[in-house]
Design an enzyme around this catalytic site. Sequence first.
Site: not given
Length: 549
Positions: A306, A328, A370, A408, A418, A422, A426, A429, A433, A446
């Site tokens: 956990r 993330k 990026e 960031k 997010e 935040r 993206n 992206h 993606h 990427h």
Amino acid sequence: MSALDPAQLAAPGQLALRPANLLLVGFSGAGKSSVGRAVARELGLPFVDLDEAIVQRSGRSIPELFRQEGEAAFRRWEMETLAEVLARGGQVIALGGGAWTQPQARQLLGPADVAVWLDLPFGQAWQRIAGHPGRPLVEGLGEAGLARLYEERRPAYALADHRIAVDQRSVEAIARELAAWWSRRPQAVVRPDPHGPGYGVHLRPTLLDEAGECLVEAGLEGPALVVSQAPLRAYQSRLDQALAATGWTIRWHWMGDGEAAKEPAAVAAIWEAALEAGLDRRGTVIAFGGGVVGDTAGFGAATFLRGVRWVAMPTTLLAQVDAAVGGKVGVNLPQGKNLVGAFHHPSLVLADPALLPTLPRRELAAGMAEVVKTLLLAGPEPVGELEEQVEGGLSAWEPFIATAIRLKAATVSRDPREAGLRAILNLGHTVGHALEQVTGYGRYLHGEAVAIGLVTALLLSERVMGLDPQWTRRVVRLLRRLDLPVDAPELHDLSLRPALLQALGRDKKARRGQARFVLLEAPGAPRVGVEVAPPLLAEALDRQAQLGA
């Protein structure tokens, strides 16, 4: 469409660019002012005593403020003054004993600001402050009350980024120790919870060989499971030596290469390796690799027992400026990228730029995609500065890499899950993606997909948000100078168009199957959640094909 508060939106860029402040926190009598003045001389920085700044700003002494307005009003004066002082940047600031205990104080910090706790035992603190009856808390609480207050405040002081024990050494000796630490401080600090500890993002050469010392200083414990990939075996012995030197028991786990390896089965293999390594709730997972390793190992750490602690050691430029910062973590499904994941922040990020020169030029360029995206979010000036330095290579890019990391960190600290701000990260992206998915995660890195998606977003921004077309032209030229693609034939293959639209509809930002984009009104002025009708997207893609021709 979400029009974020312009003041909130401007904050990350401003915080990313201002010089770092060094804050000294701790109980009354710890020597914050005297040590602060000494370390300011060592570092050649201005010194600010926050209490003195409050007196100057209010025109009243601290005891007068307490008597006339009460402690609650004094705290408001304190936070307003701290915000003004921090905004100047590049200072050593001594805080009053209670300032750091206010969560708002920690929320005011920029990503480059660091706080150091001067830890003095209460008995010694009492000896120092008992002879100053003018202090409001001394008069009001006495020794027994102050002892209770000391214990109440210690957990907040422990949230500082570093601790120095105040002992019998001279002020000058403590200042020298603090100045030495300043030289190896984090490049940025992420503070996702004002009631909990932040974590440092270190960016400097030699971190690979200092890893054991950094982990110990961060309060981490073993045993450790190092998750990596075969191309990094050349560094195994160096990292082994660095960790073993500080007593770590470690086990290595090698996962597959490439984006295709970021799958649920890889996480199950990490769980098995963690069991074999004997990890308990105090153990640590170390992700040593690029973004695929960080996302997968971080998700393994989030779900094993956990949740166990993990450390990001990104070895690619893309991971150093993006994937390693923010918490993330997750894996892909055949239906889409990052569809299974969690928010699980690392306890430490160690980004060693000395590992980057051996990377292929293509991977370095992918990382810079990026950086370009982040600079567009910061405003027009950083983009212009990169245009002037873009031919200088990795050494010339380092300030922009650091700025991207700080921005960031600032954005994540203000929106760790997010929920709003935040989402600006993206930018580029959405199509990026989708392109990765329809090409099977094999054709484009990427960062290359993000570069292509960024051009789509800018073309849509012209049509929907009124972005000046000069910015699209400038960014296209900048991406080309970095040897990055600005278009992809798959975007114009009509046989792939249904799959592309389906991927867009499954994007994490989509609502009811409708793609939603991050677009720009201007550099530094993004808008999130912009729905784009299919005809407008088709029009933008047609224009993109002309750019790529």
